[in-house]
Enzyme design. Structure first.
Site, PDB file in Angstrom:
ATOM      1  N   ASP A 107       5.652  -1.660 -10.925  1.00 15.43           N
ATOM      2  CA  ASP A 107       4.412  -1.997 -10.976  1.00 15.43           C
ATOM      3  C   ASP A 107       4.590  -3.190 -10.462  1.00 15.43           C
ATOM      4  OD1 ASP A 107       4.030  -0.054 -13.311  1.00 15.43           O
ATOM      5  OD2 ASP A 107       3.662  -0.639 -15.064  1.00 15.43           O
ATOM      6  N   ARG A 157      -0.930   0.769  -5.332  1.00 14.33           N
ATOM      7  CA  ARG A 157      -1.656   0.449  -5.927  1.00 14.33           C
ATOM      8  C   ARG A 157      -2.977  -0.759  -6.263  1.00 14.33           C
ATOM      9  NH1 ARG A 157       1.048   0.529 -11.575  1.00 14.33           N
ATOM     10  NH2 ARG A 157       1.104   2.916 -11.157  1.00 14.33           N
TER      11      ARG A 157
END
Length: 277
Positions: A107, A157
């Site tokens: 992340d 992402r």
């Protein structure tokens, strides 16, 4: 035990509960990105403990035939303690995941962690390949970061970004961020050899991704949060690769609060549910 409202956004407090949620998603053709809740540790002990928990979770995943991967936060694995602690714990998790053929996402947190996160991703992408990283469209640096990431193995992402960085380093205003997201998405579809993950619930961005796929033929997947547009997730999974980001663990309260406050529609839903008993 989680209250009913929190159960919309958090799979449960245990790994077993999270894997049970993954089984339900699997029946709808949706993959699961498991995240153990925790972040911003300033002592090594909880960072080491969460790394241990991820290693155990990888072993649990290995006993199933589910499409499940992991997503970890750098400050959860000790980045705020020291970059060496983060790298050591991340290496343990990635090594355990590699043994089970499991994928690990990194992340992206606030802008102060970007360099360390991308450096760690590049190292493991070159070593293992089965890793991914998140980049944020609202940061002015992201076009250059994507140039760096495009030749690497692994996945990237793209999200709009939610950490409210200062104007000196970030694009301001929703319209401008949306435009940046479109431009970056187009660049990824043109220059990446697959490995594109569209992290968005915005129907306009999902339509843009489908159009870019038709134009460039680049493989991509869609990633959405648990509890947000789940009907759309199931519908999309009929003809696209869809993954749901599924948090679990005892530190659910702050995550649940962010889900309610970051989106007016989500907060309105929660309030209606609460009032209806």
């Amino acid at each position: 035990m989680l209250p009913p409202l929190a159960r919309r956004f958090v799979a449960g407090e245990s790994a077993a509960a999270a894997l049970e949620h993954a089984r339900r998603l699997d029946k709808d053709g949706i993959g699961t990105i498991l995240n153990l809740l925790g972040e911003h540790y300033h002592d090594r002990a909880p960072a080491d403990a969460d790394a241990d928990a991820y290693c155990r979770l990888v072993e649990d995943i290995g006993t199933t035939d589910l499409r499940v991967c992991l997503s970890v936060k750098p400050t959860q694995l000790g980045l705020s303690v020291g970059e060496d602690v983060f790298r050591e714990n991340l290496a343990r998790v990635v090594e355990a995941a590699t043994e089970q053929d499991a994928f690990v996402w990194l992340d992206m947190e606030d802008h102060t962690t970007t360099d360390a996160t991308l450096d760690a991703f590049e190292h493991h992408a070159r070593e293992h390949g089965d890793v991914g990283v998140c980049v944020q469209a609202n940061l002015r640096r992201t076009p250059a970061d994507l140039e760096r990431l495009a030749p690497l193995p692994g996945k990237v992402r793209l999200v709009k970004g939610a950490y409210d960085p200062p104007a000196s380093i970030a694009i301001q205003g929703q319209k401008a961020v949306d435009e940046a997201y479109r431009d970056l998405l187009a660049s990824m579809f043109e220059h990446f050899d697959g490995g594109v993950a569209v992290g968005s619930h915005d129907p306009a961005m999902l339509a843009e991704a489908a159009s870019l796929h038709d134009r460039y033929g680049t493989d991509y997947e869609i990633q959405m949060l648990m509890g947000v547009r789940e009907g759309a997730q199931r519908e999309l999974a009929r003809h696209r690769e869809v993954w749901q980001y599924v948090p679990h663990g005892s530190r659910w309260l702050s995550y649940f609060y962010r889900r309610l406050t970051e989106n007016v529609g989500t907060a309105s839903f929660a309030l209606r549910a609460l009032l209806s008993g």
